[in-house]
Write a protein that holds these residues in place. Structure first.
Motif, PDB file in Angstrom:
ATOM      1  N   ARG A 168       0.766  -1.270  -0.032  1.00 44.61           N
ATOM      2  CA  ARG A 168       0.086   0.116  -0.048  1.00 44.61           C
ATOM      3  C   ARG A 168       0.926   1.182  -0.123  1.00 44.61           C
ATOM      4  NH1 ARG A 168      -2.872  -3.061   3.922  1.00 44.61           N
ATOM      5  NH2 ARG A 168      -2.075  -1.785   5.618  1.00 44.61           N
ATOM      6  N   ASP A 169       1.893   1.316   0.667  1.00 42.33           N
ATOM      7  CA  ASP A 169       2.937   2.465   0.850  1.00 42.33           C
ATOM      8  C   ASP A 169       3.388   2.559  -0.542  1.00 42.33           C
ATOM      9  OD1 ASP A 169       2.397   2.856   3.488  1.00 42.33           O
ATOM     10  OD2 ASP A 169       4.016   1.697   4.249  1.00 42.33           O
ATOM     11  N   PHE A 170       3.835   1.560  -1.356  1.00 43.05           N
ATOM     12  CA  PHE A 170       4.460   1.805  -2.489  1.00 43.05           C
ATOM     13  C   PHE A 170       3.509   2.316  -3.359  1.00 43.05           C
ATOM     14  CE2 PHE A 170       4.863  -0.324  -6.529  1.00 43.05           C
ATOM     15  CZ  PHE A 170       6.253   0.258  -7.335  1.00 43.05           C
ATOM     16  N   LEU A 171       2.215   1.761  -3.618  1.00 48.30           N
ATOM     17  CA  LEU A 171       1.047   2.150  -4.512  1.00 48.30           C
ATOM     18  C   LEU A 171       0.877   3.666  -4.210  1.00 48.30           C
ATOM     19  CD1 LEU A 171      -0.822  -1.059  -5.271  1.00 48.30           C
ATOM     20  CD2 LEU A 171       0.957   0.018  -6.596  1.00 48.30           C
ATOM     21  N   SER A 172       0.548   4.104  -2.992  1.00 47.13           N
ATOM     22  CA  SER A 172       0.354   5.462  -2.462  1.00 47.13           C
ATOM     23  C   SER A 172       1.450   6.510  -2.976  1.00 47.13           C
ATOM     24  CB  SER A 172       0.281   5.358  -0.976  1.00 47.13           C
ATOM     25  OG  SER A 172      -0.715   4.677  -0.594  1.00 47.13           O
ATOM     26  N   ASN A 173       2.750   6.137  -3.336  1.00 47.03           N
ATOM     27  CA  ASN A 173       3.736   6.959  -3.845  1.00 47.03           C
ATOM     28  C   ASN A 173       3.917   6.966  -5.240  1.00 47.03           C
ATOM     29  OD1 ASN A 173       3.942   8.084  -1.119  1.00 47.03           O
ATOM     30  ND2 ASN A 173       5.178   6.346  -0.624  1.00 47.03           N
ATOM     31  N   ALA A 174       3.344   5.847  -5.693  1.00 49.87           N
ATOM     32  CA  ALA A 174       3.496   5.316  -7.155  1.00 49.87           C
ATOM     33  C   ALA A 174       2.720   6.399  -7.999  1.00 49.87           C
ATOM     34  CB  ALA A 174       3.313   4.108  -7.438  1.00 49.87           C
ATOM     35  N   SER A 175       3.038   6.429  -9.323  1.00 50.17           N
ATOM     36  CA  SER A 175       2.385   7.264 -10.340  1.00 50.17           C
ATOM     37  C   SER A 175       1.128   6.582 -10.867  1.00 50.17           C
ATOM     38  CB  SER A 175       3.187   7.587 -11.466  1.00 50.17           C
ATOM     39  OG  SER A 175       3.589   6.308 -12.245  1.00 50.17           O
ATOM     40  N   ASP A 176       0.167   7.261 -11.390  1.00 53.44           N
ATOM     41  CA  ASP A 176      -1.067   6.815 -11.787  1.00 53.44           C
ATOM     42  C   ASP A 176      -0.835   5.622 -13.015  1.00 53.44           C
ATOM     43  OD1 ASP A 176      -2.257   8.472 -10.387  1.00 53.44           O
ATOM     44  OD2 ASP A 176      -2.708  10.138 -12.115  1.00 53.44           O
ATOM     45  N   THR A 177       0.487   5.889 -13.699  1.00 54.63           N
ATOM     46  CA  THR A 177       0.789   4.752 -14.750  1.00 54.63           C
ATOM     47  C   THR A 177       1.011   3.328 -14.149  1.00 54.63           C
ATOM     48  OG1 THR A 177       1.362   6.212 -16.416  1.00 54.63           O
ATOM     49  CG2 THR A 177       1.882   4.274 -16.696  1.00 54.63           C
ATOM     50  N   THR A 178       1.885   3.713 -13.097  1.00 58.70           N
ATOM     51  CA  THR A 178       2.528   2.443 -12.306  1.00 58.70           C
ATOM     52  C   THR A 178       1.116   1.736 -11.611  1.00 58.70           C
ATOM     53  OG1 THR A 178       4.609   3.436 -12.045  1.00 58.70           O
ATOM     54  CG2 THR A 178       4.072   1.642 -10.798  1.00 58.70           C
ATOM     55  N   LEU A 179       0.089   2.583 -10.913  1.00 58.83           N
ATOM     56  CA  LEU A 179      -1.037   2.069 -10.269  1.00 58.83           C
ATOM     57  C   LEU A 179      -1.875   1.202 -11.192  1.00 58.83           C
ATOM     58  CD1 LEU A 179      -2.611   1.661  -7.617  1.00 58.83           C
ATOM     59  CD2 LEU A 179      -3.561   3.996  -8.039  1.00 58.83           C
ATOM     60  N   GLN A 180      -1.880   1.872 -12.513  1.00 57.47           N
ATOM     61  CA  GLN A 180      -2.958   1.333 -13.241  1.00 57.47           C
ATOM     62  C   GLN A 180      -2.570  -0.191 -13.862  1.00 57.47           C
ATOM     63  OE1 GLN A 180      -3.911   4.131 -16.409  1.00 57.47           O
ATOM     64  NE2 GLN A 180      -5.086   5.552 -15.004  1.00 57.47           N
ATOM     65  N   THR A 181      -1.249  -0.016 -14.196  1.00 56.32           N
ATOM     66  CA  THR A 181      -0.595  -1.461 -14.698  1.00 56.32           C
ATOM     67  C   THR A 181      -0.503  -2.201 -13.591  1.00 56.32           C
ATOM     68  OG1 THR A 181       1.008  -0.032 -16.090  1.00 56.32           O
ATOM     69  CG2 THR A 181       1.765  -2.130 -15.585  1.00 56.32           C
ATOM     70  N   TRP A 182      -0.164  -2.109 -12.470  1.00 58.79           N
ATOM     71  CA  TRP A 182      -0.338  -3.082 -11.243  1.00 58.79           C
ATOM     72  C   TRP A 182      -1.763  -3.654 -11.192  1.00 58.79           C
ATOM     73  CZ3 TRP A 182      -3.002  -4.006  -6.863  1.00 58.79           C
ATOM     74  CH2 TRP A 182      -2.672  -5.176  -6.248  1.00 58.79           C
ATOM     75  N   VAL A 183      -2.776  -2.740 -11.340  1.00 57.63           N
ATOM     76  CA  VAL A 183      -4.156  -3.309 -10.943  1.00 57.63           C
ATOM     77  C   VAL A 183      -4.407  -4.247 -12.194  1.00 57.63           C
ATOM     78  CG1 VAL A 183      -6.549  -2.577 -11.038  1.00 57.63           C
ATOM     79  CG2 VAL A 183      -5.029  -1.129  -9.777  1.00 57.63           C
ATOM     80  N   TYR A 184      -4.268  -3.777 -13.487  1.00 52.07           N
ATOM     81  CA  TYR A 184      -4.598  -4.610 -14.576  1.00 52.07           C
ATOM     82  C   TYR A 184      -3.817  -5.916 -14.428  1.00 52.07           C
ATOM     83  CZ  TYR A 184      -6.665  -0.607 -16.624  1.00 52.07           C
ATOM     84  OH  TYR A 184      -7.650   0.468 -16.864  1.00 52.07           O
ATOM     85  N   LYS A 185      -2.560  -5.977 -13.991  1.00 57.40           N
ATOM     86  CA  LYS A 185      -1.905  -7.234 -13.973  1.00 57.40           C
ATOM     87  C   LYS A 185      -2.409  -8.011 -12.842  1.00 57.40           C
ATOM     88  CE  LYS A 185       2.729  -6.035 -16.019  1.00 57.40           C
ATOM     89  NZ  LYS A 185       3.948  -5.987 -15.771  1.00 57.40           N
ATOM     90  N   PHE A 186      -3.036  -7.352 -11.709  1.00 58.68           N
ATOM     91  CA  PHE A 186      -3.543  -8.127 -10.811  1.00 58.68           C
ATOM     92  C   PHE A 186      -4.867  -8.675 -11.186  1.00 58.68           C
ATOM     93  CE2 PHE A 186      -6.381  -8.150  -7.188  1.00 58.68           C
ATOM     94  CZ  PHE A 186      -6.131  -8.914  -6.249  1.00 58.68           C
ATOM     95  N   LEU A 187      -5.667  -8.118 -11.929  1.00 57.32           N
ATOM     96  CA  LEU A 187      -7.045  -8.486 -12.414  1.00 57.32           C
ATOM     97  C   LEU A 187      -6.852  -9.521 -13.288  1.00 57.32           C
ATOM     98  CD1 LEU A 187      -8.882  -5.047 -12.395  1.00 57.32           C
ATOM     99  CD2 LEU A 187      -9.171  -6.995 -10.813  1.00 57.32           C
ATOM    100  N   THR A 188      -6.016  -9.459 -14.197  1.00 59.90           N
ATOM    101  CA  THR A 188      -5.887 -10.637 -15.158  1.00 59.90           C
ATOM    102  C   THR A 188      -4.966 -11.769 -14.764  1.00 59.90           C
ATOM    103  OG1 THR A 188      -3.731  -9.458 -16.078  1.00 59.90           O
ATOM    104  CG2 THR A 188      -5.766  -8.951 -17.013  1.00 59.90           C
ATOM    105  N   GLY A 189      -4.319 -11.702 -13.402  1.00 57.80           N
ATOM    106  CA  GLY A 189      -3.747 -12.830 -12.820  1.00 57.80           C
ATOM    107  C   GLY A 189      -2.145 -12.908 -13.430  1.00 57.80           C
ATOM    108  N   GLU A 190      -1.640 -11.813 -13.910  1.00 61.47           N
ATOM    109  CA  GLU A 190      -0.329 -11.934 -14.516  1.00 61.47           C
ATOM    110  C   GLU A 190       0.500 -11.667 -13.302  1.00 61.47           C
ATOM    111  OE1 GLU A 190       0.504  -9.064 -17.425  1.00 61.47           O
ATOM    112  OE2 GLU A 190      -1.365  -9.884 -18.666  1.00 61.47           O
TER     113      GLU A 190
END
Length: 316
Positions: free
Chosen positions: A292-314
């Motif tokens: 949570r600390d990492f994503l709070s300080n990450a950029s919007d692009t990094t956050l969106q990339t992590w969310v899409y990979k999480f939802l797709t199981g990558e």
């Protein structure tokens, strides 16, 4: 034993239950009211808040469980009794037997009384002196006008003689009225000579009182009693306590959520609500604070990339 009455019907008001008072409880109530009234101002009248204090004193002394309404009703009962007694004493043909504590009244007069007054005046009167001390000064209609020679001598003959002697002013000369002089000016001793002679230098002016000498007509102020000082201190304390209780409660700053921005950015993403809930539940786990600390300080692009990979199981 106590006697009680319930409601008359389902919707009617319930009447306060009645209790049997013994002589000790009644005397305690009357004596308490007498002591309380001695410390009050002139024209004082008992009200609900005073009967509440009396009820508390009775419950502490006897454990009666008496209520304010029961004390008020018992108080008014003896106040009405005193009206009958004082009215009988006010008749010039009646007297008072201090030995038996009875009002001497003719049989013809008894016949004109109601049942309650007849029963009260046909036997020794309980708590006569307590009622007299408590209620004699509260009859605004002037019904109490008992003969002092027959009513007061039974309590203290010497006190009665002294009071009569003090009230008899016939043996005193009337004060001389000196016109033209104010309260702070003494008449000249030469201005009132026998035979009407007066000095031309002192007839129109008096001798001024020294500045350090006060007028005898001005009484010194009495110092406050210890009871009044204690009452003022108690009132001041209660006022301070009331202000403290009425003051608004201090606002407690709620700790800020360090990951509030993360949840707001997640909510703003263009994914379904179910996906948002899935991602939020995963990140809210206690073991993923570092993520949570990492994503709070990450950029919007990094956050969106992590969310899409999480939802797709990558990611896993």
């Amino acid at each position: 034993m106590t006697k009680g009455k319930g409601k008359v019907d389902g919707d009617g008001p319930s009447r306060e239950r009645t209790i049997n008072w013994d002589d000790g409880q009644t005397k305690f109530m009357l004596d308490w009211c007498i002591d309380y009234m001695k410390n009050q101002h002139a024209g004082f009248k008992f009200k609900k808040q005073h009967h509440m204090k009396c009820a508390d004193a009775l419950n502490k002394e006897f454990g009666m469980g008496v209520t304010v309404a029961q004390v008020d009703r018992h108080f008014r009962h003896y106040k009405e009794n005193w009206k009958y007694v004082s009215k009988a004493l006010s008749n010039s043909g009646n007297g008072f037997d201090s030995t038996r504590c009875m009002v001497t009244i003719s049989e013809s007069e008894k016949e004109n009384l109601n049942d309650r007054a007849r029963r009260l005046l046909s036997k020794p009167i309980k708590f006569f002196y307590e009622m007299k001390e408590l209620f004699a000064g509260t009859n605004a209609d002037g019904s109490f006008a008992a003969d002092q020679d027959t009513c007061m001598n039974d309590r203290d003959d010497s006190e009665s003689d002294d009071s009569q002697g003090l009230n008899d002013m016939s043996g005193y000369a009337l004060p001389e009225d000196i016109t033209g002089d104010d309260s702070d000016t003494l008449p000249s001793p030469l201005s009132h000579k026998p035979g009407g002679e007066s000095s031309s230098n002192t007839s129109r002016a008096g001798i001024k009182r020294p500045r350090g000498c006060k007028s005898p007509s001005k009484k010194p102020k009495k110092a406050k009693s210890r009871f009044s000082q204690t009452t003022e201190q108690l009132n001041s304390t209660l006022l301070s306590l009331q202000k403290f209780l009425n003051a608004p409660a201090p606002q407690v700053l709620q700790p800020s959520n360090p990951h509030a921005s993360l949840w707001e950015r997640l909510e703003a993403m263009t994914i379904t609500t179910d996906d948002k809930i899935t991602v939020g539940q995963y990140l809210a786990h206690n073991e993923r604070k570092g993520l949570r600390d990492f994503l709070s300080n990450a950029s919007d692009t990094t956050l969106q990339t992590w969310v899409y990979k999480f939802l797709t199981g990558e990611n896993y």
